[in-house]
Design a protein around this motif. Structure first.
Motif, PDB file in Angstrom:
ATOM      1  N   VAL A  35     -30.121  17.718   2.397  1.00  0.00           N
ATOM      2  CA  VAL A  35     -29.749  19.555   2.428  1.00  0.00           C
ATOM      3  C   VAL A  35     -30.828  19.269   0.619  1.00  0.00           C
ATOM      4  N   LEU A  36     -30.823  18.553   0.145  1.00  0.00           N
ATOM      5  CA  LEU A  36     -32.296  18.347  -1.271  1.00  0.00           C
ATOM      6  C   LEU A  36     -33.387  17.863  -0.877  1.00  0.00           C
ATOM      7  N   THR A  37     -33.269  17.180   0.573  1.00  0.00           N
ATOM      8  CA  THR A  37     -34.782  17.109   0.386  1.00  0.00           C
ATOM      9  C   THR A  37     -35.436  18.060   1.576  1.00  0.00           C
ATOM     10  N   TYR A  38     -34.993  18.518   2.140  1.00  0.00           N
ATOM     11  CA  TYR A  38     -35.322  19.446   4.220  1.00  0.00           C
ATOM     12  C   TYR A  38     -35.724  21.318   3.438  1.00  0.00           C
ATOM     13  N   LEU A  39     -33.947  21.375   3.202  1.00  0.00           N
ATOM     14  CA  LEU A  39     -33.708  22.823   3.006  1.00  0.00           C
ATOM     15  C   LEU A  39     -34.131  23.418   1.908  1.00  0.00           C
ATOM     16  N   VAL A  40     -34.084  22.900   0.572  1.00  0.00           N
ATOM     17  CA  VAL A  40     -34.212  23.449  -1.016  1.00  0.00           C
ATOM     18  C   VAL A  40     -35.411  23.738  -0.604  1.00  0.00           C
ATOM     19  N   PRO A  41     -36.197  22.878  -0.693  1.00  0.00           N
ATOM     20  CA  PRO A  41     -37.976  23.016  -0.623  1.00  0.00           C
ATOM     21  C   PRO A  41     -37.928  24.551   0.264  1.00  0.00           C
ATOM     22  N   LEU A  46     -39.133  30.235   1.619  1.00  0.00           N
ATOM     23  CA  LEU A  46     -39.660  31.291   2.539  1.00  0.00           C
ATOM     24  C   LEU A  46     -39.268  32.210   1.095  1.00  0.00           C
ATOM     25  N   CYS A  47     -38.221  31.966   0.037  1.00  0.00           N
ATOM     26  CA  CYS A  47     -37.889  33.346  -1.423  1.00  0.00           C
ATOM     27  C   CYS A  47     -39.727  33.673  -1.463  1.00  0.00           C
ATOM     28  N   GLN A  48     -40.533  32.310  -1.766  1.00  0.00           N
ATOM     29  CA  GLN A  48     -41.912  32.807  -2.410  1.00  0.00           C
ATOM     30  C   GLN A  48     -42.241  33.629  -1.383  1.00  0.00           C
ATOM     31  N   ARG A  49     -42.797  33.793  -0.724  1.00  0.00           N
ATOM     32  CA  ARG A  49     -43.678  33.927   0.654  1.00  0.00           C
ATOM     33  C   ARG A  49     -42.956  35.649   0.915  1.00  0.00           C
ATOM     34  N   LEU A  50     -41.576  35.535   0.951  1.00  0.00           N
ATOM     35  CA  LEU A  50     -40.525  37.043   0.964  1.00  0.00           C
ATOM     36  C   LEU A  50     -41.099  37.761  -0.625  1.00  0.00           C
ATOM     37  N   ALA A  51     -40.912  37.322  -1.585  1.00  0.00           N
ATOM     38  CA  ALA A  51     -41.106  37.931  -2.953  1.00  0.00           C
ATOM     39  C   ALA A  51     -42.987  38.616  -2.307  1.00  0.00           C
ATOM     40  N   VAL A  52     -43.595  37.373  -2.986  1.00  0.00           N
ATOM     41  CA  VAL A  52     -45.173  38.012  -2.277  1.00  0.00           C
ATOM     42  C   VAL A  52     -45.680  39.266  -1.626  1.00  0.00           C
ATOM     43  N   ARG A  53     -44.904  39.029  -0.005  1.00  0.00           N
ATOM     44  CA  ARG A  53     -45.179  40.105   0.961  1.00  0.00           C
ATOM     45  C   ARG A  53     -44.551  41.316   0.026  1.00  0.00           C
ATOM     46  N   CYS A  54     -43.440  41.183  -0.466  1.00  0.00           N
ATOM     47  CA  CYS A  54     -42.573  42.699  -1.228  1.00  0.00           C
ATOM     48  C   CYS A  54     -43.501  42.858  -2.285  1.00  0.00           C
ATOM     49  N   LEU A  55     -44.085  42.548  -3.381  1.00  0.00           N
ATOM     50  CA  LEU A  55     -44.679  42.899  -3.949  1.00  0.00           C
ATOM     51  C   LEU A  55     -45.835  42.787  -3.934  1.00  0.00           C
ATOM     52  N   TRP A  56     -46.336  42.321  -2.737  1.00  0.00           N
ATOM     53  CA  TRP A  56     -47.923  43.343  -2.261  1.00  0.00           C
ATOM     54  C   TRP A  56     -47.692  43.883  -1.120  1.00  0.00           C
ATOM     55  N   LYS A  57     -47.017  44.513  -1.025  1.00  0.00           N
ATOM     56  CA  LYS A  57     -46.839  45.927  -0.075  1.00  0.00           C
ATOM     57  C   LYS A  57     -46.035  47.119  -1.417  1.00  0.00           C
ATOM     58  N   HIS A  58     -45.671  47.059  -2.240  1.00  0.00           N
ATOM     59  CA  HIS A  58     -45.013  47.504  -2.512  1.00  0.00           C
ATOM     60  C   HIS A  58     -45.325  48.027  -4.015  1.00  0.00           C
ATOM     61  N   PHE A  59     -45.980  47.358  -4.922  1.00  0.00           N
ATOM     62  CA  PHE A  59     -46.521  47.292  -6.216  1.00  0.00           C
ATOM     63  C   PHE A  59     -47.851  47.209  -5.939  1.00  0.00           C
ATOM     64  N   CYS A  60     -48.517  46.104  -5.748  1.00  0.00           N
ATOM     65  CA  CYS A  60     -49.710  45.623  -6.098  1.00  0.00           C
ATOM     66  C   CYS A  60     -50.954  46.581  -5.308  1.00  0.00           C
ATOM     67  N   CYS A  61     -50.949  46.590  -4.355  1.00  0.00           N
ATOM     68  CA  CYS A  61     -51.616  46.794  -4.255  1.00  0.00           C
ATOM     69  C   CYS A  61     -52.308  48.564  -4.523  1.00  0.00           C
ATOM     70  N   CYS A  62     -50.948  48.963  -5.575  1.00  0.00           N
ATOM     71  CA  CYS A  62     -50.876  50.248  -6.126  1.00  0.00           C
ATOM     72  C   CYS A  62     -51.957  50.593  -6.995  1.00  0.00           C
TER      73      CYS A  62
END
Length: 171
Positions: A35-41, A46-62
């Motif tokens: 879990v520590l070696t594979y799932l956590v990284p 995945l969390c970083q990608r989702l956060a960037v996409r959310c910010l990109w679509k709803h905040f940063c483009c404006c």
């Protein structure tokens, strides 16, 4: 006094405890390490990608967040191809005929994410244009004979909607 789980896990609990509990502790230890070696990284990426996409679509483009280089645009970026040959178009004429778009706005990338590397990396992929950077383009052409070297140069490994990439030119 019974040993602790840590003592059993590291094999320091005595022979009897280690023999009895080894199969259980080894399995639990492997699961925790997996879990520590594979799932956590992977979860972090995945969390970083989702956060960037959310910010990109709803905040940063404006707020005009995509990077724009004000000093290298239009005719200056295209260069004047008519200096050496009058048959070639001037930079001003090319600027009027050129639409400046980001990679994700191209028709070829509709409904899919652009890839940083697609297909083979070859010296023929490079085009100098009219900017006086032939020394850099020549160096990249030589390095492109070794595709892994080019991939290793890019510290930013995926398409960046902002348009900025980190590249290490030295090895």
């Amino acid at each position: 006094m019974p040993p602790t789980a840590k003592q059993i896990y590291y094999g320091r609990a005595g022979t009897l405890w280690n023999v009895l509990c080894c199969p259980i502790m080894s399995t639990v230890g492997l699961i925790v390490k997996s879990v520590l070696t594979y799932l956590v990284p992977c979860g972090t990426v995945l969390c970083q990608r989702l956060a960037v996409r959310c910010l990109w679509k709803h905040f940063c483009c404006c707020i005009r967040w995509p990077y724009e280089d004000d000093t290298f645009f239009g005719a200056q970026a295209l260069g004047d191809h008519s200096k050496n040959d009058a048959k070639n178009p001037t930079a001003k004429r090319m600027e009027k005929e050129t639409d400046w778009v980001r990679a994700h706005e191209l028709d070829a990338f509709k409904n899919k994410t652009p890839q940083l590397f697609e297909g083979d990396i070859e010296p023929n992929d490079l085009c100098q244009g009219a900017v006086g950077d032939c020394w850099l383009v020549a160096a990249f052409a030589c390095a492109s004979e070794f595709p892994d070297m080019i991939r290793h140069m890019f510290l930013t490994k995926e398409y960046n909607p902002r348009g900025l990439y980190k590249i290490r030119i030295y090895h």
